[in-house]
Design a protein around this motif. Structure first.
Motif, PDB file in Angstrom:
ATOM      1  N   ALA A 173      35.761  41.717  35.437  1.00  0.00           N
ATOM      2  CA  ALA A 173      35.563  42.502  34.219  1.00  0.00           C
ATOM      3  C   ALA A 173      34.183  42.254  33.617  1.00  0.00           C
ATOM      4  O   ALA A 173      33.591  43.154  33.007  1.00  0.00           O
ATOM      5  N   TRP A 174      33.658  41.056  33.785  1.00  0.00           N
ATOM      6  CA  TRP A 174      32.306  40.727  33.302  1.00  0.00           C
ATOM      7  C   TRP A 174      31.261  41.674  33.886  1.00  0.00           C
ATOM      8  O   TRP A 174      30.276  42.014  33.220  1.00  0.00           O
ATOM      9  N   ASN A 227      38.748  38.088  35.247  1.00  0.00           N
ATOM     10  CA  ASN A 227      37.769  38.044  34.165  1.00  0.00           C
ATOM     11  C   ASN A 227      36.337  38.112  34.687  1.00  0.00           C
ATOM     12  O   ASN A 227      35.486  38.780  34.087  1.00  0.00           O
ATOM     13  N   THR A 272      44.221  42.296  40.912  1.00  0.00           N
ATOM     14  CA  THR A 272      42.934  41.613  40.948  1.00  0.00           C
ATOM     15  C   THR A 272      42.403  41.455  42.364  1.00  0.00           C
ATOM     16  O   THR A 272      41.194  41.271  42.559  1.00  0.00           O
ATOM     17  N   ARG A 308      41.210  46.998  31.504  1.00  0.00           N
ATOM     18  CA  ARG A 308      39.965  47.727  31.780  1.00  0.00           C
ATOM     19  C   ARG A 308      39.782  47.957  33.275  1.00  0.00           C
ATOM     20  O   ARG A 308      39.388  49.036  33.717  1.00  0.00           O
ATOM     21  N   PRO A 316      35.927  38.725  28.607  1.00  0.00           N
ATOM     22  CA  PRO A 316      36.057  38.136  29.945  1.00  0.00           C
ATOM     23  C   PRO A 316      35.444  36.750  30.058  1.00  0.00           C
ATOM     24  O   PRO A 316      35.917  35.930  30.859  1.00  0.00           O
ATOM     25  N   ARG A 345      31.187  41.568  26.930  1.00  0.00           N
ATOM     26  CA  ARG A 345      31.372  40.472  27.882  1.00  0.00           C
ATOM     27  C   ARG A 345      32.033  39.245  27.258  1.00  0.00           C
ATOM     28  O   ARG A 345      32.384  38.300  27.976  1.00  0.00           O
ATOM     29  N   SER A 348      41.019  42.254  30.033  1.00  0.00           N
ATOM     30  CA  SER A 348      40.197  42.415  31.234  1.00  0.00           C
ATOM     31  C   SER A 348      40.957  43.182  32.309  1.00  0.00           C
ATOM     32  O   SER A 348      40.408  44.094  32.951  1.00  0.00           O
ATOM     33  N   SER A 349      42.231  42.837  32.508  1.00  0.00           N
ATOM     34  CA  SER A 349      43.035  43.508  33.531  1.00  0.00           C
ATOM     35  C   SER A 349      43.227  44.987  33.204  1.00  0.00           C
ATOM     36  O   SER A 349      43.204  45.835  34.102  1.00  0.00           O
ATOM     37  N   TYR A 400      43.529  35.051  37.591  1.00  0.00           N
ATOM     38  CA  TYR A 400      42.970  35.694  36.402  1.00  0.00           C
ATOM     39  C   TYR A 400      41.522  35.300  36.154  1.00  0.00           C
ATOM     40  O   TYR A 400      40.777  36.039  35.498  1.00  0.00           O
ATOM     41  N   CYS A 407      43.052  37.690  26.494  1.00  0.00           N
ATOM     42  CA  CYS A 407      41.776  37.952  27.178  1.00  0.00           C
ATOM     43  C   CYS A 407      42.014  38.475  28.593  1.00  0.00           C
ATOM     44  O   CYS A 407      41.387  39.453  29.028  1.00  0.00           O
ATOM     45  N   ASN A 408      42.928  37.831  29.304  1.00  0.00           N
ATOM     46  CA  ASN A 408      43.234  38.264  30.669  1.00  0.00           C
ATOM     47  C   ASN A 408      43.806  39.681  30.676  1.00  0.00           C
ATOM     48  O   ASN A 408      43.474  40.495  31.545  1.00  0.00           O
TER      49      ASN A 408
END
Length: 408
Positions: free
Chosen positions: A352-353, A349, A69, A58, A365, A362, A55-56, A345, A51-52
């Motif tokens: 990224a949300w 996330n 981040t 994107r 994230p 969504r 998100s990273s 992280y 998941c991290n």
């Protein structure tokens, strides 16, 4: 900064962080926490890592700048959260650097582990100072050698005929808190893809290269960790693994090949060196990004005109890590590092949300954010208290640091 890195080199730098000393040292404390639930903890850590990473990836495609981040939080959530992410990363990964350096010392010359650790930091700081391309070349060699050692461990263990599949089964010792704590400790070994994002200004075609490199590096690392963890657990059992000082070397000895234990020790030292090199690159680039915005002393934002590297940030990070490596304990550093990086992280996330309002987009994230917070606060209490105290210091420094940011 100069864009010199292609997909292969970028993947290697990520693997240099993930296929590092974490697999040699993190399994034992994780087994002590989870017992026979170790593999469940590994699966939970892997889920949060995926998941991290998504998100990273994107965010890195949207913001191909040095800082990772720190930049994403600043742009999507505001300067406070960007600063909090950057600070959490720097303090967490400084602890990781120290742990990696000490791992080299314990395997190479245990009686003088701290001195070897400091020497390793100085040597690798000089390598990164000379340019990121040389760092990538050295990392490629180290990753190849370490993967070879890990393959040897797996082949020796499974080929010995002494493994017991029943040791992989869940027992009555499993509980949710222990599994989550093990997942938080194992996350220490997964977080290397952050180094890919922090190199955003040194990667060619970053919008395409960074997401691809993060995905490839994570898949290779996940498969490697799963196979190695199953082999070692099947050989030693959760009880034997929890008490092992050098789990992979002990597994080789238990399989009837004690002569190969020194080879595993060399692999562990090389893995730690590779992880340390990649970590130093990532921390110095985040330091550079924060110094540009005056969240850290602005002179640290200087880039060497010849090498194209953030030389002052690299030297500053190297000095701090060398000092820390002289006084910390490896296992304590793992918990402290995991706390800081999980908070880092969590901000990724949350950032990224905000990229989309689509519920399906969504979901990833959201799972990553909740997972990071839960794992962070189920780590050993000492790690949580120490990590929270240092992060709060960073937050306080931001609220009172207006004069520094204005250049006064």
């Amino acid at each position: 900064m100069r864009r010199r890195l292609g997909t292969f080199d970028t993947v290697m730098l990520g693997l240099g962080s993930m296929i590092g000393a974490g697999i040699f040292v993190a399994l034992a404390p994780a087994a002590a926490a989870a017992g026979s639930g170790l593999l469940v903890g590994l699966a939970v850590a892997a889920l949060i890592a995926v998941c991290n990473a998504m998100s990273s990836a994107r965010l890195a495609a949207r913001y191909p700048e040095s800082g990772g981040t720190y930049v994403y939080g600043r742009e999507r959530l505001g300067p406070f959260w960007g600063h909090t992410a950057g600070w959490s990363f720097i303090v967490g990964k400084t602890a990781s650097c120290a742990a990696m350096a000490l791992t080299v010392g314990y395997y190479v010359w245990p009686a003088y582990a701290n001195a070897v650790a400091v020497g390793s930091v100085v040597a690798l700081t000089a390598v990164s100072y000379a340019g990121v391309q040389r760092s990538a070349t050295l990392t490629r060699l180290i990753v190849a050698l370490v993967l070879g050692v890990l393959a040897m461990v797996v082949v020796v263990v499974f080929g010995s005929g002494d493994v017991d599949a029943s040791r992989l089964a869940l027992g009555p010792d499993v509980d949710a808190y222990g599994v989550l704590q093990a997942a938080g400790l194992l996350f220490f070994a997964f977080a290397g893809y952050a180094r890919i994002a922090t190199l955003g200004e040194e990667v060619r075609d970053p919008a395409r290269t960074i997401p691809r490199a993060i995905g490839l590096a994570l898949v290779i690392a996940l498969l490697t960790y799963a196979v190695v963890a199953v082999a070692v657990l099947a050989q030693l059992g959760s009880t034997g693994l929890a008490t092992a000082d050098a789990p992979l070397a002990d597994a080789v000895r238990a399989a009837g090949f004690p002569a190969l234990a020194p080879v595993v020790a060399v692999g562990a030292a090389l893995a730690a060196l590779g992880a340390l090199l990649a970590l130093l690159l990532g921390v110095s680039r985040t330091t550079l990004a924060m110094a540009r915005d005056r969240h850290l002393p602005h002179p640290l934002a200087h880039v060497h005109p010849g090498h194209g590297t953030p030389q002052r940030a690299e030297v500053a990070v190297g000095v701090v890590v060398a000092v820390v490596a002289a006084v910390v304990d490896v296992r304590s550093a793992i918990g402290f590092s995991s706390f800081g990086v999980l908070l880092y992280y969590a901000v990724a996330n949350a950032s990224a949300w905000t990229l989309t309002a689509t519920p399906r987009a969504r979901l990833v994230p959201a799972v990553g954010l909740i997972g990071c917070v839960v794992l962070a606060f189920t780590l050993p209490p000492v790690s949580v208290l120490a990590g929270a105290a240092v992060v709060l210091v960073g937050m306080l420094a931001y609220t009172t640091g207006g004069a520094l940011r204005r250049g006064v």
